[in-house]
Design a protein around this motif. Structure first.
Motif, PDB file in Angstrom:
ATOM      1  N   GLY A 108       0.826  -1.205   0.000  1.00 41.09           N
ATOM      2  CA  GLY A 108       0.000   0.000   0.000  1.00 41.09           C
ATOM      3  C   GLY A 108       0.856   1.248   0.000  1.00 41.09           C
ATOM      4  O   GLY A 108       2.060   1.214   0.228  1.00 41.09           O
ATOM      5  N   THR A 109       0.185   2.372  -0.233  1.00 39.18           N
ATOM      6  CA  THR A 109       0.913   3.643  -0.283  1.00 39.18           C
ATOM      7  C   THR A 109       1.267   4.102   1.119  1.00 39.18           C
ATOM      8  O   THR A 109       0.696   3.641   2.115  1.00 39.18           O
ATOM      9  N   ARG A 110       2.181   5.032   1.199  1.00 41.14           N
ATOM     10  CA  ARG A 110       2.584   5.582   2.492  1.00 41.14           C
ATOM     11  C   ARG A 110       1.394   6.213   3.192  1.00 41.14           C
ATOM     12  O   ARG A 110       1.160   5.973   4.380  1.00 41.14           O
ATOM     13  N   ASP A 111       0.616   7.033   2.471  1.00 45.20           N
ATOM     14  CA  ASP A 111      -0.535   7.709   3.065  1.00 45.20           C
ATOM     15  C   ASP A 111      -1.580   6.711   3.567  1.00 45.20           C
ATOM     16  O   ASP A 111      -2.136   6.878   4.657  1.00 45.20           O
ATOM     17  N   TYR A 112      -1.846   5.684   2.772  1.00 43.40           N
ATOM     18  CA  TYR A 112      -2.820   4.670   3.184  1.00 43.40           C
ATOM     19  C   TYR A 112      -2.362   3.984   4.466  1.00 43.40           C
ATOM     20  O   TYR A 112      -3.143   3.786   5.404  1.00 43.40           O
ATOM     21  N   ASN A 113      -1.087   3.615   4.534  1.00 43.03           N
ATOM     22  CA  ASN A 113      -0.573   2.903   5.704  1.00 43.03           C
ATOM     23  C   ASN A 113      -0.498   3.790   6.944  1.00 43.03           C
ATOM     24  O   ASN A 113      -0.693   3.303   8.059  1.00 43.03           O
TER      25      ASN A 113
END
Length: 170
Positions: A108-113
């Motif tokens: 997943g993306t940094r923002d999602y995580n």
């Protein structure tokens, strides 16, 4: 002649300093203020956790970590038992504050995580609050995928990284 006397002086001082060297004692004296006859060995002191410390917390609770399924942030019954033991420890130390750290695996993306880690930390916090721990004593932080405990791109590593960790402060 002065060069010879300088050399002799340097050699004499070197021999004198070498003779001053001493071996470390086999046993160190007790800490100041320790009653005579009640000295503790250094191995006793390293194994003893100070009451109310992070080491005491880790030694006293079921675990300082709860784990989550992929893309989930719900607290299951096993996690609930772990958080129950943490709440009991916190009841013994009403002045202690904690931070719950939320983590995610590398997918997943940094923002999602970061958002998922925040939901995980808040889920653990809310569960502790439901057990009677004051919300003001609990802070949260999300590290997302930035602080993995297991390095690897396999299910076992991902499962260990999907977690919320309780850390004592103050």
């Amino acid at each position: 002649m002065s060069r010879l006397s300088l050399t002799v002086t340097v050699l004499a001082m070197s021999a004198a300093l070498a003779g001053c060297a001493h071996k470390a004692p086999k046993e160190l004296p007790p800490e100041p203020g320790t009653p005579i006859g009640q000295e503790s060995s250094s191995s006793d002191m390293t194994n003893a956790a100070v009451p109310g410390s992070q080491a005491d917390f880790v030694a006293s609770v079921a675990s300082d970590t709860i784990y989550f399924d992929t893309d989930q942030y719900n607290v299951d019954s096993a996690d609930g038992a772990t958080l129950q033991s943490q709440a009991q420890w916190l009841a013994r130390y009403p002045d202690k504050r904690i931070t719950v750290e939320g983590h995610a695996d590398e997918r997943g993306t940094r923002d999602y995580n970061i958002a998922l880690g925040e939901r995980r930390a808040n889920a653990a916090k809310n569960y502790l609050v439901s057990l009677g721990v004051a919300a003001a004593r609990i802070g949260t932080v999300s590290y997302g995928k930035e602080r993995p405990v297991a390095l690897g791109s396999d299910e076992a590593s991902w499962a260990r990284n999907r977690r919320a960790v309780t850390v004592t402060i103050q």
